[in-house]
Design a protein around this motif. Sequence first.
Motif, PDB file in Angstrom:
ATOM      1  N   ARG A 589       0.806  -1.211   0.000  1.00 45.48           N
ATOM      2  CA  ARG A 589       0.000   0.000   0.000  1.00 45.48           C
ATOM      3  C   ARG A 589       0.846   1.271   0.000  1.00 45.48           C
ATOM      4  NH1 ARG A 589      -5.377  -0.821  -1.285  1.00 45.48           N
ATOM      5  NH2 ARG A 589      -5.807  -2.993  -0.772  1.00 45.48           N
ATOM      6  N   GLU A 615      -9.306  -4.700  -6.867  1.00 42.91           N
ATOM      7  CA  GLU A 615      -9.422  -3.376  -6.265  1.00 42.91           C
ATOM      8  C   GLU A 615      -8.135  -2.620  -6.546  1.00 42.91           C
ATOM      9  OE1 GLU A 615      -9.795  -1.284  -1.863  1.00 42.91           O
ATOM     10  OE2 GLU A 615     -10.662  -3.261  -2.196  1.00 42.91           O
ATOM     11  N   CYS A 616      -8.279  -1.399  -7.021  1.00 44.08           N
ATOM     12  CA  CYS A 616      -7.115  -0.587  -7.375  1.00 44.08           C
ATOM     13  C   CYS A 616      -7.233   0.778  -6.701  1.00 44.08           C
ATOM     14  CB  CYS A 616      -7.023  -0.412  -8.893  1.00 44.08           C
ATOM     15  SG  CYS A 616      -5.609   0.585  -9.435  1.00 44.08           S
ATOM     16  N   THR A 617      -6.135   1.214  -6.089  1.00 49.04           N
ATOM     17  CA  THR A 617      -6.092   2.522  -5.433  1.00 49.04           C
ATOM     18  C   THR A 617      -4.911   3.309  -5.978  1.00 49.04           C
ATOM     19  OG1 THR A 617      -7.050   1.626  -3.405  1.00 49.04           O
ATOM     20  CG2 THR A 617      -5.940   3.745  -3.239  1.00 49.04           C
ATOM     21  N   LYS A 619      -2.832   6.879  -5.478  1.00 50.57           N
ATOM     22  CA  LYS A 619      -2.568   8.062  -4.655  1.00 50.57           C
ATOM     23  C   LYS A 619      -1.444   8.847  -5.298  1.00 50.57           C
ATOM     24  CE  LYS A 619      -4.045   6.804   0.004  1.00 50.57           C
ATOM     25  NZ  LYS A 619      -3.612   6.681   1.413  1.00 50.57           N
ATOM     26  N   ALA A 625      -6.752  10.928  -3.972  1.00 49.86           N
ATOM     27  CA  ALA A 625      -6.727   9.464  -4.030  1.00 49.86           C
ATOM     28  C   ALA A 625      -7.939   9.005  -4.836  1.00 49.86           C
ATOM     29  CB  ALA A 625      -6.752   8.852  -2.646  1.00 49.86           C
ATOM     30  N   SER A 627      -9.933   5.342  -6.027  1.00 48.53           N
ATOM     31  CA  SER A 627     -10.000   3.892  -5.883  1.00 48.53           C
ATOM     32  C   SER A 627     -11.224   3.357  -6.611  1.00 48.53           C
ATOM     33  CB  SER A 627     -10.048   3.492  -4.407  1.00 48.53           C
ATOM     34  OG  SER A 627     -11.201   4.003  -3.785  1.00 48.53           O
ATOM     35  N   ASP A 629     -13.230  -0.716  -7.493  1.00 50.98           N
ATOM     36  CA  ASP A 629     -13.182  -2.165  -7.328  1.00 50.98           C
ATOM     37  C   ASP A 629     -14.281  -2.817  -8.152  1.00 50.98           C
ATOM     38  OD1 ASP A 629     -15.577  -2.997  -5.286  1.00 50.98           O
ATOM     39  OD2 ASP A 629     -14.799  -1.008  -4.798  1.00 50.98           O
TER      40      ASP A 629
END
Length: 641
Positions: A589, A615-617, A619, A625, A627, A629
Amino acid sequence: MIYPLNGQKNLKIILTVALFSLFLSAKEVSSQIKPELIESKIKLDGLLDEFAWGKVEPVSDFTQSELIEGAAPTEKTEVRFLYDEYNLYIGIVCYDSEPDKIVHKELKRDGVLYRTEDNFTMVLDTYHDKRNGYYFAVNANGSQYAGTFQTHEPPNTEWDGIWDVSSRITDFGWTSEIVIPFKTLRFPNTNEQIWGINFRRQIQRKNEELMWRAWRRDDDLLHLSKGGTLHIARPLKQSRQLDLKPYLIGGVEKEQDQNLNDTFKYGLDLRYGVTSNTTLVLTANTDFAQIESDRETINLTRYDISYPEKRDFFLEGSEIFKYSQGMTNLFYSRRIGISPERESIPVLGGAKLTQKTGSYTMGLLTMQTDEKNNYPSANYSVMRIKKDIFEQSYIGFIATSILDTDGHDNQVYGTDVIFKTDTFFGDKNFEIQSYLTGSVTDGSFDDSMAGRIYFNFPNDLVNAYILYHALGPNFNPEMGFIRGKKPGVHQYMARFEYTPRPSSLPFIKKLDFEPFMFNYYTDMSRKLIARTTEFRPFGFITNSDDEFGFNIKNEYDYVEEAFTMFEDVIIPIGGYEWWFYEMDFDSSRSRPIALELKTRWGDFYNGTRNNFDVECTFKSNMHYALSADVKYNNITIGNRK
């Protein structure tokens, strides 16, 4: 201002450290901190430039827990403590030889910092009972993360204590000033204070974790028995903090199958610190409109799904009321004011009283709901008592009661005991949990007992447990939640996980093998009704905290009553056995882009199931940010897809 030393002063420091290391071979390092009393004001700007900071001897004897257990830190850390009549101050200097590489992308309050950011974390055990603590974490942006916790358990981050922090990135690392008002904390009314304390620093790009105390891999910051002490040699001013939260709402609302109605709602929440050990919370016409909605979950089983509590009234002090051992939770607060269909039921009012006195902890709660649709007005009450025993253990009692205006009532009475030690076989963690409880529904208590015994060995190299659990056929905790099978079962469960750390693989922190996990359910006549077995032939965690695992699973389920899987697809009565496979990957992360991938494929009842979750985040910095999913299930049952 506090700056790093250089030149001849660095030589003096090296010689001093060398002599000090020789001294440590003969004498243990002191684990007591004595903060300096000050009369002057501290400006919270993250600079540590007040004269008072310079007079304090810093705490700097950190040790690596990760990646190299017991090694010296690659970067120096200094922590200083001051206090005045009202506040505790903590000054932190995190030296860094490459300050431009400090990871600091989180800014929001209670954003995730652990193993994602460079951060500093401190725990305080204000009663020094080695069981309950406060958790404070900050990063180089001044992001705050706080909660309360029970030893060995994750913190409850919904705790909303008043504290503040200011951080700065400098040319020699980053610094931070923290202020914690004494009125935020609960502590004994004595002539001096001795609190348990420990702290940790994480240097994320190096995956380096530094501990002040409890640096062995079988230890943890949340193991309160392994910390040091903070000694304040004078009485502190006790606070009777009063918080009021009035609300007023006007508008229109539309409920299913109902006409559009005007709304006008008002209410009040009151929190009062009766003493330093006792807190009273009152609520009237309680409003939960500001609560975040539940995340939708696809349920492909016959059993209920539990959802997390998000309402402030129930979250504060929730660790006191906790009676959850494995699959059974006798107090599931979402039973109050929320229907099984997850629709709100009006709460007329309630009260909650929590107290910590000596070795006893007590909680009392009562709530009254209004009638709505087919749900009558009802009173919900809970009493919880715990008595500390030994060094980290307790024995407890709980009673819950529901009484509605239709004359229906349900009571549950239970006792539980948890024994914890970190000196098993010398220095290993070991835990025993057990409970015995029974329910009374409308005066009937036949075959309504439940009990459990659980042995746990949670350590770095070997993590294993075994349990036996029995639920009588009429056991009915209406204010609780039973995960998995319905009452009327015996459960047998065991798991063994082996996670060696191979020195020959330079990028691997630890391998992850699970030789076996099994979970068996039988009915009261010992007939098998469900079984899950799992084998993990391969898994690993990298030095950068990327995780990968591959599992092989087998399941058996005896369907006593036909049930609807989805739409008009029905699973008939009978026994079903199937094999399937799972593969998971979670990236670290701390990267700008973090991925979580899960897939499973194989049989499913009398058909097949292929599942894919991603799931993709992203930043880019501490201000933005993004995100997303996606969950995909391709299920074939019989000839239906």
